[in-house]
Design a protein around this motif. Structure first.
Motif, PDB file in Angstrom:
ATOM      1  N   THR A 152     136.190 -72.531  49.291  1.00  0.00           N
ATOM      2  CA  THR A 152     134.960 -72.696  50.062  1.00  0.00           C
ATOM      3  C   THR A 152     133.777 -72.000  49.409  1.00  0.00           C
ATOM      4  O   THR A 152     132.718 -72.604  49.216  1.00  0.00           O
ATOM      5  CB  THR A 152     135.160 -72.192  51.501  1.00  0.00           C
ATOM      6  N   GLN A 153     133.935 -70.729  49.054  1.00  0.00           N
ATOM      7  CA  GLN A 153     132.816 -70.006  48.451  1.00  0.00           C
ATOM      8  C   GLN A 153     132.381 -70.669  47.149  1.00  0.00           C
ATOM      9  O   GLN A 153     131.187 -70.853  46.906  1.00  0.00           O
ATOM     10  CB  GLN A 153     133.188 -68.543  48.190  1.00  0.00           C
TER      11      GLN A 153
ATOM     12  N   ASP B 161     133.717 -87.599  50.333  1.00  0.00           N
ATOM     13  CA  ASP B 161     134.851 -86.771  50.764  1.00  0.00           C
ATOM     14  C   ASP B 161     135.770 -86.480  49.584  1.00  0.00           C
ATOM     15  O   ASP B 161     136.261 -85.360  49.433  1.00  0.00           O
ATOM     16  CB  ASP B 161     135.645 -87.471  51.871  1.00  0.00           C
ATOM     17  N   GLU B 162     135.975 -87.475  48.740  1.00  0.00           N
ATOM     18  CA  GLU B 162     136.854 -87.306  47.577  1.00  0.00           C
ATOM     19  C   GLU B 162     136.296 -86.256  46.611  1.00  0.00           C
ATOM     20  O   GLU B 162     137.027 -85.382  46.146  1.00  0.00           O
ATOM     21  CB  GLU B 162     137.023 -88.641  46.862  1.00  0.00           C
TER      22      GLU B 162
ATOM     23  N   VAL C  97     136.572 -80.720  44.382  1.00  0.00           N
ATOM     24  CA  VAL C  97     135.943 -79.444  44.019  1.00  0.00           C
ATOM     25  C   VAL C  97     136.470 -78.321  44.905  1.00  0.00           C
ATOM     26  O   VAL C  97     136.752 -77.222  44.429  1.00  0.00           O
ATOM     27  CB  VAL C  97     134.401 -79.562  44.083  1.00  0.00           C
ATOM     28  N   HIS C  98     136.624 -78.590  46.187  1.00  0.00           N
ATOM     29  CA  HIS C  98     137.138 -77.556  47.102  1.00  0.00           C
ATOM     30  C   HIS C  98     138.538 -77.118  46.691  1.00  0.00           C
ATOM     31  O   HIS C  98     138.859 -75.927  46.754  1.00  0.00           O
ATOM     32  CB  HIS C  98     137.107 -78.064  48.547  1.00  0.00           C
TER      33      HIS C  98
ATOM     34  N   THR D 261     132.718 -73.783  46.244  1.00  0.00           N
ATOM     35  CA  THR D 261     132.079 -75.075  46.505  1.00  0.00           C
ATOM     36  C   THR D 261     130.637 -74.876  46.947  1.00  0.00           C
ATOM     37  O   THR D 261     129.731 -75.580  46.482  1.00  0.00           O
ATOM     38  CB  THR D 261     132.879 -75.859  47.568  1.00  0.00           C
ATOM     39  N   VAL D 262     130.410 -73.903  47.812  1.00  0.00           N
ATOM     40  CA  VAL D 262     129.043 -73.603  48.253  1.00  0.00           C
ATOM     41  C   VAL D 262     128.208 -73.122  47.073  1.00  0.00           C
ATOM     42  O   VAL D 262     127.068 -73.552  46.888  1.00  0.00           O
ATOM     43  CB  VAL D 262     129.064 -72.565  49.403  1.00  0.00           C
ATOM     44  N   GLU D 263     128.770 -72.251  46.249  1.00  0.00           N
ATOM     45  CA  GLU D 263     128.023 -71.742  45.096  1.00  0.00           C
ATOM     46  C   GLU D 263     127.757 -72.835  44.071  1.00  0.00           C
ATOM     47  O   GLU D 263     126.690 -72.849  43.437  1.00  0.00           O
ATOM     48  CB  GLU D 263     128.758 -70.559  44.470  1.00  0.00           C
ATOM     49  N   LEU D 264     128.679 -73.771  43.914  1.00  0.00           N
ATOM     50  CA  LEU D 264     128.438 -74.897  43.015  1.00  0.00           C
ATOM     51  C   LEU D 264     127.278 -75.742  43.531  1.00  0.00           C
ATOM     52  O   LEU D 264     126.361 -76.084  42.780  1.00  0.00           O
ATOM     53  CB  LEU D 264     129.699 -75.750  42.869  1.00  0.00           C
ATOM     54  N   ALA D 265     127.309 -76.066  44.826  1.00  0.00           N
ATOM     55  CA  ALA D 265     126.220 -76.861  45.415  1.00  0.00           C
ATOM     56  C   ALA D 265     124.890 -76.124  45.295  1.00  0.00           C
ATOM     57  O   ALA D 265     123.848 -76.730  45.007  1.00  0.00           O
ATOM     58  CB  ALA D 265     126.536 -77.199  46.870  1.00  0.00           C
ATOM     59  N   LEU D 266     124.893 -74.816  45.493  1.00  0.00           N
ATOM     60  CA  LEU D 266     123.676 -74.029  45.368  1.00  0.00           C
ATOM     61  C   LEU D 266     123.174 -74.013  43.924  1.00  0.00           C
ATOM     62  O   LEU D 266     121.965 -74.137  43.677  1.00  0.00           O
ATOM     63  CB  LEU D 266     123.898 -72.600  45.855  1.00  0.00           C
ATOM     64  N   THR D 267     124.074 -73.918  42.971  1.00  0.00           N
ATOM     65  CA  THR D 267     123.688 -73.962  41.559  1.00  0.00           C
ATOM     66  C   THR D 267     123.007 -75.283  41.236  1.00  0.00           C
ATOM     67  O   THR D 267     121.942 -75.321  40.610  1.00  0.00           O
ATOM     68  CB  THR D 267     124.918 -73.740  40.660  1.00  0.00           C
TER      69      THR D 267
END
Length: 174
Positions: free
Chosen positions: A148-149, A136-137, A142-143, A151-157
């Motif tokens: 949101t976008q 969660d931390e 990162v969020h 964070t999702v793009e970072l995870a996808l990268t």
């Protein structure tokens, strides 16, 4: 850590022995990247998948809203976290060009501690690579930086480069 030249499968470096469909994929990959890079020397054993992975990679690198420095920092951190020398070494120049500081790269190289933005991003990468999840931390850090976008793009990268590292690692081409 240098990329291995002792792959378990033959690396495809030329188009001569490929069927016409695979040649077309080979040509698209070379046109978009300037050369046939190591992951695609493996992935072209499955041309349809190689084609889609190349398209996704193009979006990850050029269609994302992540700042270049954040994307390249995440990429080299993923290479280090997964032990994929190719991902690490092939993105060092891009990371430097994007403004990632040499001290930051040195810390990532040895698993060192970072501060501020770099720490939040690299810890997110390290956790995601190690467990497939983030605390969660780490998520909140990162969020707060990326929204949101982002964070999702970072995870996808991270996921994209983990995928490449996993395939290359399986055939010892990393």
């Amino acid at each position: 850590m240098e990329p291995s030249d002792d792959a378990r499968v033959p690396l495809i470096s030329g188009r001569d022995r490929l069927d016409p469909d695979a040649r077309a994929v080979f040509d698209r990959i070379v046109e978009s990247r300037g050369a046939l890079l190591r992951p695609f020397e493996v992935l072209l054993h499955s041309p349809a998948i190689a084609d889609q992975v190349a398209a996704l990679g193009h979006v990850v690198r050029f269609g994302s809203h992540l700042a270049d420095a954040d994307r390249e920092l995440a990429t080299v951190a993923t290479g280090r976290a997964t032990g994929c020398a190719f991902v690490w070494t092939s993105h060092l120049d891009a990371a430097r060009s994007a403004g990632v500081e040499p001290d930051t790269l040195a810390a990532i190289d040895v698993g060192g501690v970072l501060d501020g933005r770099e720490r939040a991003l690299v810890e997110f990468v390290r956790e995601l690579c190690a467990t497939g999840r983030v605390s969660d931390e780490s998520f909140q850090g990162v969020h707060d930086l990326l929204g949101t976008q982002g964070t999702v793009e970072l995870a996808l990268t991270v996921g994209y480069y983990m995928m490449l590292g996993t395939v290359m690692g399986a055939v010892e081409a990393c």
